[in-house]
Scaffold this active site. Structure first.
Site, PDB file in Angstrom:
ATOM      1  N   ASP A  24       0.792  -1.249   0.000  1.00 45.41           N
ATOM      2  CA  ASP A  24       0.000   0.000   0.000  1.00 45.41           C
ATOM      3  C   ASP A  24       0.820   1.292   0.000  1.00 45.41           C
ATOM      4  O   ASP A  24       0.467   2.255   0.698  1.00 45.41           O
ATOM      5  CB  ASP A  24      -0.949   0.006   1.217  1.00 45.41           C
ATOM      6  CG  ASP A  24      -1.909  -1.160   1.225  1.00 45.41           C
ATOM      7  OD1 ASP A  24      -1.910  -1.948   0.274  1.00 45.41           O
ATOM      8  OD2 ASP A  24      -2.666  -1.283   2.209  1.00 45.41           O
ATOM      9  N   LYS A 129      -6.661  -4.851  -2.777  1.00 46.15           N
ATOM     10  CA  LYS A 129      -7.236  -5.455  -1.570  1.00 46.15           C
ATOM     11  C   LYS A 129      -8.260  -4.520  -0.950  1.00 46.15           C
ATOM     12  O   LYS A 129      -7.997  -3.323  -0.807  1.00 46.15           O
ATOM     13  CB  LYS A 129      -6.108  -5.788  -0.571  1.00 46.15           C
ATOM     14  CG  LYS A 129      -5.312  -4.579  -0.099  1.00 46.15           C
ATOM     15  CD  LYS A 129      -3.993  -5.016   0.480  1.00 46.15           C
ATOM     16  CE  LYS A 129      -3.674  -4.622   1.885  1.00 46.15           C
ATOM     17  NZ  LYS A 129      -4.127  -3.370   2.430  1.00 46.15           N
ATOM     18  N   CYS A 162      -1.828  -2.333   8.006  1.00 45.03           N
ATOM     19  CA  CYS A 162      -1.823  -3.294   6.889  1.00 45.03           C
ATOM     20  C   CYS A 162      -0.588  -4.202   6.876  1.00 45.03           C
ATOM     21  O   CYS A 162      -0.685  -5.363   6.474  1.00 45.03           O
ATOM     22  CB  CYS A 162      -1.983  -2.548   5.575  1.00 45.03           C
ATOM     23  SG  CYS A 162      -3.636  -1.822   5.434  1.00 45.03           S
TER      24      CYS A 162
HETATM   25  N1  TIU Z   1      -2.476   0.371   4.380  1.00 46.48           N
HETATM   26  C1  TIU Z   1      -2.910   0.646   5.610  1.00 46.48           C
HETATM   27  O1  TIU Z   1      -2.178   0.512   6.577  1.00 46.48           O
HETATM   28  N2  TIU Z   1      -4.212   1.136   5.735  1.00 46.48           N
HETATM   29  C2  TIU Z   1      -4.603   1.955   6.773  1.00 46.48           C
HETATM   30  O2  TIU Z   1      -5.763   2.325   6.841  1.00 46.48           O
HETATM   31  N3  TIU Z   1      -3.647   2.339   7.669  1.00 46.48           N
HETATM   32  C3  TIU Z   1      -3.791   3.210   8.694  1.00 46.48           C
HETATM   33  O3  TIU Z   1      -2.831   3.375   9.456  1.00 46.48           O
HETATM   34  N4  TIU Z   1      -4.920   3.850   8.860  1.00 46.48           N
END
Ligand code: TIU
Length: 232
Positions: A24, A129, A162
């Site tokens: 991500d 995802k 994540c």
């Molecule tokens: N990719 C990921 O970590 N999604 C999140 O929403 N992370 C947060 O820290 N909010």
């Protein structure tokens, strides 16, 4: 096999059974005006991850290590967005709302893109995802097993959300996971540190924690291009 310096003990890296999984690294999390900012976070805290991760990505490509990217996001019609996820954590903008980088966390919008420094190249699968874990409702496990992958080098953002969720999902599926401290990041330094401690605690209850220096050196030292074993 190369033993990489790691905690709680050296990681037995086997390049032909390993994949670099980049979680991500999207504009929505790293740049102002995206999902991370909409949740009230200081997105500048993630910026330090890009340079070490780019160095590792280039070393991985040069050595022929299998590379896979993930993106968190949803279909434009939001049919894969649980109502609870949309309701929770909403600030001025919620998932699906229009922001400065397009609709928040929606496929195809500028904010959903991976940052240019880490843009995927042909041959590097991109897994979309809908959840925090990269195995939930995706074909990641199928792709990894088809490539004969048994070890994951996990990087990306955020460490306690994540990255941690994915490491736990992978651990339960039988993968050995090495999470790199300098190639992961959080909006909260204390959560980053604690999330990494949780992974390596209890003799590696979830996996290993290391630094990209050791892996980059090992990749640079590999004299032949990694010959990946295809699953039989
Ligand atoms: N990719 C990921 O970590 N999604 C999140 O929403 N992370 C947060 O820290 N909010």
């Amino acid at each position: 096999m190369v033993e990489l310096s790691a905690a709680p003990y050296p990681f037995p890296f086997e390049a032909d059974r390993a994949a670099l999984v980049i979680i991500d690294m999207q504009r929505d999390f790293l740049e102002p005006g995206g999902f991370g900012a909409a949740l009230g976070n200081d997105v500048s805290r993630l910026g330090g991850v890009v340079a070490p991760l780019r160095r590792l990505l280039l070393a991985a490509r040069a050595a022929g290590l299998f590379v896979i990217h993930t993106r968190e996001g949803h279909r434009p019609d939001l049919s894969d967005l649980p109502a609870a996820k949309r309701r929770r954590g909403r600030g001025p903008l919620a998932i699906g709302d229009a922001g400065p980088m397009g609709r928040i966390l929606v496929h195809g919008e500028p904010g959903h893109d991976i940052v240019p420094e880490l843009a995927p190249e042909p041959g590097e699968p991109v897994v979309d995802k809908p959840g925090k874990g990269a195995f939930f409702a995706t074909d990641l496990d199928l792709i990894l097993r088809n490539q004969g992958v048994e070890q994951l080098i996990i990087c990306g953002v955020t460490t306690e959300v994540c990255v941690n969720t994915t490491a736990r999902e992978a651990n339960d599926r039988g993968y050995d996971c090495l999470v790199l401290s300098d190639c992961t990041g959080s909006y909260f330094p204390e959560f980053h540190d604690q999330a990494l401690r949780m992974i390596q605690a209890q003799n590696g209850v979830v996996g290993w924690v290391g630094h990209s220096d050791a892996l980059v050196a090992a990749l640079a030292a590999s004299v032949v291009h990694i010959q990946r074993r295809a699953a039989s």
